[in-house]
Design an enzyme around this catalytic site. Structure first.
Site, PDB file in Angstrom:
ATOM      1  N   ASP A 167       0.834  -1.210   0.000  1.00  0.00           N
ATOM      2  CA  ASP A 167       0.000   0.000   0.000  1.00  0.00           C
ATOM      3  C   ASP A 167       0.863   1.252   0.000  1.00  0.00           C
ATOM      4  O   ASP A 167       1.809   1.363   0.796  1.00  0.00           O
ATOM      5  CB  ASP A 167      -0.848   0.040   1.287  1.00  0.00           C
ATOM      6  CG  ASP A 167      -2.274  -0.426   1.059  1.00  0.00           C
ATOM      7  OD1 ASP A 167      -2.720  -0.437  -0.101  1.00  0.00           O
ATOM      8  OD2 ASP A 167      -2.928  -0.777   2.054  1.00  0.00           O
ATOM      9  N   GLU A 193      -5.442   3.924  -3.157  1.00  0.00           N
ATOM     10  CA  GLU A 193      -6.886   4.067  -2.912  1.00  0.00           C
ATOM     11  C   GLU A 193      -7.478   5.217  -3.738  1.00  0.00           C
ATOM     12  O   GLU A 193      -6.835   6.257  -3.897  1.00  0.00           O
ATOM     13  CB  GLU A 193      -7.133   4.350  -1.422  1.00  0.00           C
ATOM     14  CG  GLU A 193      -6.813   3.179  -0.535  1.00  0.00           C
ATOM     15  CD  GLU A 193      -7.238   3.390   0.919  1.00  0.00           C
ATOM     16  OE1 GLU A 193      -7.935   4.385   1.219  1.00  0.00           O
ATOM     17  OE2 GLU A 193      -6.868   2.548   1.748  1.00  0.00           O
ATOM     18  N   GLU A 238     -14.044  -2.744  -1.704  1.00  0.00           N
ATOM     19  CA  GLU A 238     -14.243  -2.942  -0.260  1.00  0.00           C
ATOM     20  C   GLU A 238     -15.625  -2.465   0.189  1.00  0.00           C
ATOM     21  O   GLU A 238     -16.025  -1.326  -0.071  1.00  0.00           O
ATOM     22  CB  GLU A 238     -13.145  -2.181   0.518  1.00  0.00           C
ATOM     23  CG  GLU A 238     -13.261  -2.352   2.028  1.00  0.00           C
ATOM     24  CD  GLU A 238     -11.989  -2.046   2.792  1.00  0.00           C
ATOM     25  OE1 GLU A 238     -10.939  -1.795   2.161  1.00  0.00           O
ATOM     26  OE2 GLU A 238     -12.056  -2.070   4.035  1.00  0.00           O
TER      27      GLU A 238
HETATM   28  O1  KIV Z   1      -4.769  -2.121   4.269  1.00  0.00           O
HETATM   29  C1  KIV Z   1      -5.363  -3.180   3.994  1.00  0.00           C
HETATM   30  O2  KIV Z   1      -5.219  -4.199   4.665  1.00  0.00           O
HETATM   31  C2  KIV Z   1      -6.248  -3.171   2.846  1.00  0.00           C
HETATM   32  C3  KIV Z   1      -7.153  -4.346   2.668  1.00  0.00           C
HETATM   33  C4  KIV Z   1      -8.160  -4.379   3.720  1.00  0.00           C
HETATM   34  C5  KIV Z   1      -7.731  -4.410   1.312  1.00  0.00           C
HETATM   35  O3  KIV Z   1      -6.255  -2.240   2.090  1.00  0.00           O
END
Ligand code: KIV
Length: 258
Positions: A84, A116, A181
């Site tokens: 991420d 995101e 989500e």
């Molecule tokens: O940060 C995370 O774990 C996520 C998932 C819930 C998709 O983005």
């Protein structure tokens, strides 16, 4: 170097094979899930909540994301490691997004990054220079304050149409997959039909091309906040508390060391 590559991930949708993904934050747990044959490990910014104890994902820094991504990459042999980009680590400029994607891939060893929201220009820029990007629509935790809590979104026809448009725009910008989500199951089905890239659902029902969950929820390690859609496959938290109590007992009573 991860063995599972982006083209294989996309082909799985074409072949109708479901994709599997769990979050990972350290080498040991990554190794255990990788050996079980998971397709993708996500170094999610959920690490802010389940590892660092924050209420939201917002305090996660790019340094923390790189640190945990390196650990997960070290423990992973076959799965694709997706990392991420944390809150405000990619929105300031395309240059910022490129620099931080570089850190996750070069310093952290990730095979792809996740972003995101409707960040089409950023997705286009990153994919044009060889950075595979996974999109993320629906309940996007980095916007929790704007959304008004961790709640299901996409219920109105207007929201649903906007989300389908955003999914097709992410695909056009070059994203190789999209996390959906906490959206209605019918909407997840419509988005999955509208795009050729895989959709990975979390609380979005059975029609997505794959599923992702937070591993600490799946293993029963995190009790602070358990979403209703989670399925627990183990109760490791209870097992660890019991083991700790037995250890304390043994040390105090002189049973350990023998
Ligand atoms: O940060 C995370 O774990 C996520 C998932 C819930 C998709 O983005």
């Amino acid at each position: 170097m991860n063995k599972l590559r982006i083209p294989q991930i996309i082909q799985k949708k074409q072949k109708g094979e479901k994709l599997t993904m769990l979050t990972a934050y350290d080498a040991t747990m990554a190794r255990l899930m990788d050996r079980a044959g998971i397709d993708m490990l996500l170094v999610g910014d959920s690490l802010g909540m389940v590892i660092l104890g924050h209420d939201t994902t917002l305090p996660v820094t790019i340094d923390a994301a790189v640190h945990h991504t390196r650990a997960v990459s070290n423990g992973t042999r076959d799965a694709l490691v997706v990392a991420d980009l944390p809150f405000l680590s990619y929105q300031a400029s395309l240059e910022q997004a490129v620099n931080n994607a570089r850190r996750l891939m070069q310093d952290g060893g990730a095979g792809a990054v996740k972003i995101e929201g409707p960040e089409f220009d950023t997705v286009r820029r990153l994919t044009s220079i060889g950075v595979p990007v996974m999109g993320h629509l629906g309940m996007t935790p980095q916007s929790v304050h704007q959304i008004g809590g961790f709640r299901r979104v996409g219920k109105s026809p207007e929201e649903a149409t906007r989300m389908i448009d955003r999914a097709t725009a992410l695909e056009a910008a070059g994203a190789f997959a999209i996390v959906l989500e906490m959206i209605p199951h019918d909407l997840a089905r419509d988005i999955t039909a509208a795009v050729a890239i895989p959709t990975i659902g979390i609380g979005a029902g059975p029609h997505c091309d794959g599923q992702v969950l937070v591993s600490y929820d799946v293993f029963g390690l995190f009790d602070e906040f358990v979403p209703s859609f989670v399925k627990r496959y183990a109760e490791l938290g209870q097992a660890m508390t019991d083991a700790t109590a037995r250890y304390i007992d043994d040390v105090r009573s002189g049973r350990f060391p023998e």
